[in-house]
Write a protein that holds these residues in place. Structure first.
Motif, short mmCIF file in Angstrom:
data_model
loop_
_atom_site.label_atom_id
_atom_site.label_comp_id
_atom_site.label_asym_id
_atom_site.label_seq_id
_atom_site.Cartn_x
_atom_site.Cartn_y
_atom_site.Cartn_z
N ASP A 1 0.56 -1.01 -0.46
CA ASP A 1 0.33 0.11 -0.34
C ASP A 1 0.45 1.19 0.15
O ASP A 1 1.16 2.09 1.50
CB ASP A 1 -0.89 -0.19 1.32
CG ASP A 1 -1.83 1.18 1.24
OD1 ASP A 1 -1.76 1.90 0.36
OD2 ASP A 1 -3.07 0.93 1.16
N GLN A 2 1.56 1.54 -1.51
CA GLN A 2 2.30 2.93 -1.19
C GLN A 2 1.23 4.08 -0.89
O GLN A 2 2.43 5.52 0.25
CB GLN A 2 2.24 2.94 -2.83
CG GLN A 2 3.40 4.13 -2.82
CD GLN A 2 3.90 4.33 -4.84
OE1 GLN A 2 2.75 4.32 -5.05
NE2 GLN A 2 5.13 4.94 -4.85
N ARG A 3 -0.01 4.61 -0.53
CA ARG A 3 -0.37 5.63 -0.47
C ARG A 3 -0.43 5.28 1.57
O ARG A 3 0.88 6.52 2.43
CB ARG A 3 -1.90 5.70 0.01
CG ARG A 3 -2.39 6.67 0.11
CD ARG A 3 -3.82 7.37 -0.41
NE ARG A 3 -3.71 7.10 -1.97
CZ ARG A 3 -5.32 7.28 -2.38
NH1 ARG A 3 -5.69 7.23 -1.53
NH2 ARG A 3 -5.01 7.18 -3.50
N GLN A 4 -0.52 4.08 2.13
CA GLN A 4 -0.11 4.25 3.49
C GLN A 4 1.50 4.25 3.68
O GLN A 4 1.18 4.80 4.80
CB GLN A 4 -0.33 2.40 4.04
CG GLN A 4 -0.86 2.12 5.61
CD GLN A 4 0.49 1.56 6.07
OE1 GLN A 4 1.42 1.45 5.46
NE2 GLN A 4 0.96 2.01 7.45
N ILE B 1 3.35 5.99 2.64
CA ILE B 1 4.39 7.29 2.33
C ILE B 1 3.59 8.07 3.24
O ILE B 1 4.04 9.18 3.50
CB ILE B 1 3.25 8.36 1.19
CG1 ILE B 1 4.27 7.53 0.04
CG2 ILE B 1 3.44 9.51 1.30
CD1 ILE B 1 4.21 7.45 -1.05
N ALA B 2 2.04 7.62 4.19
CA ALA B 2 1.97 8.68 5.05
C ALA B 2 2.47 8.66 6.71
O ALA B 2 3.05 9.29 7.21
CB ALA B 2 0.63 8.33 5.77
N GLU B 3 2.89 7.54 6.68
CA GLU B 3 4.07 6.64 7.94
C GLU B 3 4.64 7.52 7.43
O GLU B 3 5.44 7.60 8.35
CB GLU B 3 4.03 4.75 7.82
CG GLU B 3 2.67 4.19 8.30
CD GLU B 3 2.65 4.67 9.69
OE1 GLU B 3 3.12 4.62 10.78
OE2 GLU B 3 1.64 5.58 9.95
N THR C 1 11.31 11.11 0.78
CA THR C 1 9.94 11.61 1.80
C THR C 1 9.75 12.82 3.32
O THR C 1 9.71 13.52 3.94
CB THR C 1 9.63 10.22 1.39
OG1 THR C 1 8.52 9.80 0.42
CG2 THR C 1 7.86 10.72 2.66
#
Length: 251
Positions: free
Chosen positions: A131-134, A136-138, A177
């Motif tokens: 899950d790339q979105r998760q 990046i958010a982390e 990031t």
């Protein structure tokens, strides 16, 4: 001969390693629930001291060299090559004053005594590689935490462990990031030697009488280039250092 001793000593090492994890699970819980972050962090530091000491059951040694003057009032991104899981306890122990946080696979947050609990409450980033979105958010949240608290993080930009000690290509995305939220973080390379040799035969038997070495190299200011350029510089520093190491063989 090292492999022969490995058949004898590896079971003892695993028993000691496992007992340490089981003992520190409730210790961590009590420290975190009833005292707070600092007590929990101290319990994790002591845990990793004992985990590192368990390497000596195999006749292995660990040395950590830091001749750099690193700030305690500024976030740091430690960038290291990665050779085995045995890289991690010495780094946590010897970087304890920098409050080093790790980026881990989210799967590790379950069912591993002490380790899973620390990953959930210790302040690192637990990412889902699917899950790339998760992910990046982390990493963005981690960037905020190390900026606000002047903590550090340890990143293995190779993305996977080197099975022969040779450094793989460093990926810059994770560091880039984090730098979005923590642009003043100092980049500090760490060269790791011989950790891969402990697992050269796999998880059984472990190799014995090895000397694991961790060396902190010259820091890099993030403003000297793009994240990609800074990460490449860190990669080149580590490669150059390891090429000078006694017994280094390029495969």
């Amino acid at each position: 001969m090292r492999k022969l001793f490995g058949f004898i000593l590896t079971p003892i090492h695993y028993i000691v390693f496992g007992l340490i994890l089981v003992i520190f699970q409730p210790v961590q819980w009590v420290c975190y629930k009833f005292i707070g972050y600092r007590a929990h962090k101290y319990s994790v530091d002591v845990l990793n001291f004992f985990l590192t000491a368990s390497y000596y059951v195999l006749g292995n040694r660990v040395s950590f060299t830091n001749n750099q003057t690193l700030p305690l009032n500024r976030p740091i991104i430690f960038v290291a090559n990665h050779q085995s899981m045995y890289d991690i306890p010495p780094l946590i122990w010897r970087l304890s004053k920098y409050h080093a946080k790790f980026i881990s696979k989210i799967e590790l947050t379950k069912n591993i005594p002490s380790i899973s609990y620390n990953l959930k409450v210790g302040g690192g980033a637990n990412i889902d590689r699917k899950d790339q979105r998760q992910a990046i958010a982390e990493l963005l949240k981690l960037g905020v935490r190390i900026k606000d608290n002047n903590w550090s993080t340890v990143i293995f930009p190779e993305g996977t462990r080197s099975k022969d000690g040779n450094v793989k290509f460093f990926r810059a995305a994770g560091i880039a990031t984090i730098l979005k939220k923590c642009p003043n973080a100092l980049i500090v390379p760490i060269g790791i030697e011989n950790s891969w040799k402990m697992v050269r035969h796999g998880i059984f038997p472990l190799s014995t009488f090895e000397h694991l070495k961790f060396s902190v190299l010259a820091p890099i200011e993030p403003a000297t280039g793009t994240p990609e350029e800074v990460v490449l510089q860190a990669e080149n520093e580590i490669k150059a250092f390891l090429r000078q190491a006694p017994g280094y063989v390029q495969i």
